[in-house]
Design an enzyme around this catalytic site. Structure first.
Site, PDB file in Angstrom:
ATOM      1  N   HIS A  82       0.795  -0.999  -0.156  1.00  0.00           N
ATOM      2  CA  HIS A  82      -0.045  -0.029   0.059  1.00  0.00           C
ATOM      3  C   HIS A  82       0.830   1.135   0.266  1.00  0.00           C
ATOM      4  O   HIS A  82       1.810   1.282   0.606  1.00  0.00           O
ATOM      5  CB  HIS A  82      -0.979  -0.059   1.255  1.00  0.00           C
ATOM      6  CG  HIS A  82      -2.075   1.145   1.301  1.00  0.00           C
ATOM      7  ND1 HIS A  82      -3.292   0.909   0.595  1.00  0.00           N
ATOM      8  CD2 HIS A  82      -1.921   2.453   1.495  1.00  0.00           C
ATOM      9  CE1 HIS A  82      -3.919   2.103   0.844  1.00  0.00           C
ATOM     10  NE2 HIS A  82      -3.140   2.836   1.379  1.00  0.00           N
ATOM     11  N   ASP A 161     -14.546   2.622   7.092  1.00  0.00           N
ATOM     12  CA  ASP A 161     -13.423   3.683   6.273  1.00  0.00           C
ATOM     13  C   ASP A 161     -13.929   4.280   5.365  1.00  0.00           C
ATOM     14  O   ASP A 161     -13.598   5.475   4.970  1.00  0.00           O
ATOM     15  CB  ASP A 161     -12.314   2.820   5.910  1.00  0.00           C
ATOM     16  CG  ASP A 161     -11.107   3.751   5.143  1.00  0.00           C
ATOM     17  OD1 ASP A 161     -10.510   4.392   6.061  1.00  0.00           O
ATOM     18  OD2 ASP A 161     -10.750   3.611   3.941  1.00  0.00           O
ATOM     19  N   ARG A 168     -13.544  12.949   6.223  1.00  0.00           N
ATOM     20  CA  ARG A 168     -12.341  13.387   6.235  1.00  0.00           C
ATOM     21  C   ARG A 168     -11.730  14.349   5.334  1.00  0.00           C
ATOM     22  O   ARG A 168     -11.491  15.360   5.450  1.00  0.00           O
ATOM     23  CB  ARG A 168     -11.281  12.430   6.701  1.00  0.00           C
ATOM     24  CG  ARG A 168     -11.451  11.615   8.105  1.00  0.00           C
ATOM     25  CD  ARG A 168     -10.472  10.391   8.018  1.00  0.00           C
ATOM     26  NE  ARG A 168      -9.086  10.751   7.853  1.00  0.00           N
ATOM     27  CZ  ARG A 168      -8.266  10.081   7.241  1.00  0.00           C
ATOM     28  NH1 ARG A 168      -8.685   8.718   6.837  1.00  0.00           N
ATOM     29  NH2 ARG A 168      -7.052   9.953   7.200  1.00  0.00           N
ATOM     30  N   SER A 183      -7.154   3.819   8.794  1.00  0.00           N
ATOM     31  CA  SER A 183      -7.481   3.681   7.786  1.00  0.00           C
ATOM     32  C   SER A 183      -6.739   2.888   6.719  1.00  0.00           C
ATOM     33  O   SER A 183      -7.565   1.795   6.286  1.00  0.00           O
ATOM     34  CB  SER A 183      -7.564   5.132   6.919  1.00  0.00           C
ATOM     35  OG  SER A 183      -7.804   5.149   5.385  1.00  0.00           O
ATOM     36  N   LYS A 187      -8.056  -1.591   6.286  1.00  0.00           N
ATOM     37  CA  LYS A 187      -8.279  -2.003   5.050  1.00  0.00           C
ATOM     38  C   LYS A 187      -7.263  -3.351   4.509  1.00  0.00           C
ATOM     39  O   LYS A 187      -7.539  -4.291   4.064  1.00  0.00           O
ATOM     40  CB  LYS A 187      -7.965  -1.000   3.792  1.00  0.00           C
ATOM     41  CG  LYS A 187      -9.028   0.105   3.696  1.00  0.00           C
ATOM     42  CD  LYS A 187      -9.026   0.833   2.610  1.00  0.00           C
ATOM     43  CE  LYS A 187      -7.679   1.770   2.738  1.00  0.00           C
ATOM     44  NZ  LYS A 187      -8.230   3.451   2.736  1.00  0.00           N
TER      45      LYS A 187
HETATM   46  N1  URA Z   1      -4.489   6.377   2.134  1.00  0.00           N
HETATM   47  C1  URA Z   1      -5.594   5.712   2.949  1.00  0.00           C
HETATM   48  O1  URA Z   1      -5.999   4.758   2.484  1.00  0.00           O
HETATM   49  N2  URA Z   1      -6.197   6.363   3.943  1.00  0.00           N
HETATM   50  C2  URA Z   1      -5.570   7.667   4.385  1.00  0.00           C
HETATM   51  O2  URA Z   1      -6.414   7.974   5.361  1.00  0.00           O
HETATM   52  C3  URA Z   1      -4.617   8.061   3.732  1.00  0.00           C
HETATM   53  C4  URA Z   1      -4.270   7.568   2.772  1.00  0.00           C
END
Ligand code: URA
Length: 438
Positions: A82, A161, A168, A183, A187
Site C-alpha cells: 500500500h 473507512d 475526512r 484507515s 483495509k
Molecule cells: N490512504 C488511505 O487509504 N487512507 C488515508 O487516510 C490516507 C491515505
C-alpha cells in the site's frame, strides 16, 4: 452512551476506552451517528491525537466493520502493498506482476484516486475491457491459478473507512497520523494478506512532508501489524518530485509496461524493486533485499514479469494488444508543450502542485465520483537537479481542451523552481526502511 461526552473527552485530550471507540465505529457504519458529530470527533482526534492502544482499537473496529477477505484457499504466503499516495506512483502495476512472476501470490485490492494522487483502479480502468470489479470467488480463483489479481475493494470491505474517509476529505481531517494509520491498516487487515509492505511517501507531494512525521506514521503501522499478527515492512520513500515521468491514467499504464519491458530505469524502477524485494523478503522467498531485487530484475530481463502482466490482462478481460500498441490506449487529443521561462538548474518541484496540474488536465478528481479523462495527463521531461535552457521543454500536457492544457501549464510553471545555481543536495529516494524486528 452519550456521544457528546466522547467528543468532549477527546477534545480535552483524554484517552478513549475500547467501548467508546467501538460505539463510534458502529455509529459510523450503521449511520446512527450524524456527520456533524463524527466530524467533531475526527477534528478532536486530529488535534489531540491517539495513543498506540487507541489507534490499534480503532483499526480493529474499522477492519471488523465489514467482511474479512479469507485468502486461505490461495496457497503460499500472500503479500500486499500500500502506498500512502503520491504523483506518478505506478509501482503497483510494476511490482505486482513481477512479485507474482517469482511465485509469491499477490491478491490485491486497490482504491480510486482522490485529490492529487492517482489510484491504481483508475489506471487499470483506462485499459480497454479491463474488469476491476471481480467477485471474491473470481479473485480467489485467479489467485490460485496465476497468483495475481488487482481488483477494486469489495463493497463490504471496511465500510467504516469508506464513510470516515469521505467525511475526512471534506472536513480538513485527512492529515492525522492515527486516522491515516487506522484507515490504511484496517483495509489491509480486512483484505487478508499475510504480509504487507507499506510505501510511506515523504516530501512535497505526500501527506507526510518530513521524515519525522513519515517515520511516526510508518512505525505506528508496523507496530500495529505486530499486534494483529501480520508481518509489516514500511519503506519511507521520497515524493519531492513525481516518481515516474508519466502522470495520468493511461500514461502511467504505458510507463509501467515500459518498465516491465526493461526500457526504463530511474526512480520508478528503483522504488518498485525496493518494495517488491521487501515483499519477497516477507514471504521468505529471499534472504536479503539485494537478492530480491536481483530476482525481480532477472524477471524483467527474461520477460517473465511482462508475461505475468499479460496473463493478468487476459484473466480480467483487458485488451492484451495494448502491450505492443499504445495507440489502443486513450490519449487526449490536445497537447501543449510547457517551456522553461529562464535557464539554470531545476532546484525543486512542488509535487503536490504538479498533482494539481494533473487534476486540471482531467486525469485526477476534484471531488468524489467525478468521471476521469483517462487519456489526460502530463509527461515530465526533466528531473530535479538537471540543467535547463530557456525555451527547453519541461513537460508535455495532454487534455481534451486548450483551456485545460493552459491551466495545467500554469500550475506546472509555478511548481517547478529554476535557479542559477545547482542545489547542493537532493533528498534521498529511499529514506529509511522500518522492519518489525528493528
Ligand atoms: N490512504 C488511505 O487509504 N487512507 C488515508 O487516510 C490516507 C491515505
Amino acid at each position: 452512551m452519550n456521544f457528546v461526552d466522547i467528543i468532549i473527552k477527546k477534545r480535552d485530550g483524554g484517552k478513549l476506552t475500547s467501548e467508546e471507540i467501538s460505539f463510534f465505529v458502529k455509529g459510523v457504519t450503521d449511520g446512527s451517528l450524524p456527520d456533524y458529530q463524527i466530524s467533531s470527533l475526527l477534528m478532536a482526534i486530529l488535534l489531540k491525537g491517539m495513543d498506540a492502544e487507541e489507534t490499534a482499537q480503532l483499526t480493529m473496529e474499522m477492519a471488523n466493520s465489514g467482511g474479512m477477505f479469507d485468502l486461505s484457499s490461495v496457497e503460499g504466503f500472500k503479500v500486499d502493498k500500500h502506498s500512502t499516495g503520491g504523483v506518478a506512483d505506478t509501482t503497483t502495476l510494476i511490482l505486482a506482476p513481477l512479485v507474482a512472476s517469482v511465485g509469491v501470490p499477490v491478491v490485491k485490492m486497490s482504491g480510486r484516486g482522490l485529490g492529487f494522487s492517482g489510484g491504481t483502479i483508475d489506471k487499470l480502468e483506462s485499459i480497454p475491457g479491463f474488469r476491476v470489479d471481480v467477485t471474491e470467488e473470481e479473485a480467489l480463483q485467479f489467485g490460485r491459478e496465476g497468483g495475481i489479481v488487482l481488483m477494486s475493494q469489495t463493497d463490504d470491505l471496511t465500510p467504516a473507512d469508506k464513510n470516515l474517509y469521505a467525511l475526512r476529505d471534506v472536513t480538513g481531517t485527512v492529515d492525522s497520523i492515527p486516522l491515516i494509520a487506522a484507515s490504511i491498516m484496517s483495509k489491509k487487515i480486512a483484505a487478508g494478506a499475510d504480509g504487507i509492505v507499506l510505501d510511506v511517501k515523504c516530501g512535497s507531494g505526500a501527506f507526510m512532508k518530513d521524515l519525522e512525521s513519515a517515520e511516526k506514521l510508518a512505525t505506528t503501522m508496523a507496530d500495529m501489524g505486530r499486534h494483529v499478527g501480520r508481518k509489516v515492512t514500511a519503506v519511507i520513500s521520497g515524493m519531492d518530485q513525481p516518481l515516474g515521468m508519466y502522470i495520468g491514467n493511461s500514461l502511467e499504464v504505458m510507463e509501467a509496461i515500459e518498465v516491465l519491458k526493461g526500457n526504463v530505469s530511474g526512480d520508478l524502477l528503483e522504488v518498485s524493486l525496493t518494495l517488491g524485494a521487501n515483499m519477497l523478503l516477507l514471504a521468505g522467498k529471499v534472504n536479503t533485499e539485494e537478492e530480491g531485487k536481483a530476482l525481480l530484475l532477472e524477471n524483467i530481463r527474461n520477460g517473465k514479469g511482462l508475461a505475468k502482466f499479460r496473463e493478468m490482462l487476459m484473466q480480467q478481460g483487458g485488451d492484451v494488444n495494448i502491450i505492443e500498441n499504445y495507440d489502443l490506449l486513450p490519449l487526449s487529443k490536445v497537447k501543449l508543450e510547457v517551456k522553461a521561462e529562464c535557464s539554470g538548474y531545476i532546484t525543486k518541484m512542488d509535487t503536490a502542485m504538479i498533482g494539481r496540474a494533473s487534476q486540471e488536465t482531467g486525469a485526477g478528481r476534484m471531488f468524489k465520483g467525478q468521471p476521469l479523462d483517462f487519456g489526460a495527463g502530463i509527461i515530465m521531461k526533466k528531473r530535479t537537479g538537471g540543467a535547463i535552457a530557456t525555451g527547453e521543454t519541461l513537460a508535455v500536457v495532454y487534455s481534451e481542451s486548450e483551456e485545460k492544457c493552459r491551466s495545467a501549464a500554469d500550475f506546472l510553471q509555478k511548481a517547478i523552481t529554476i535557479e542559477g545555481n545547482k542545489a547542493t543536495e537532493q533528498p534521498p529516494l529511499i529514506w529509511k526502511i522500518i522492519r518489525q524486528e528493528d
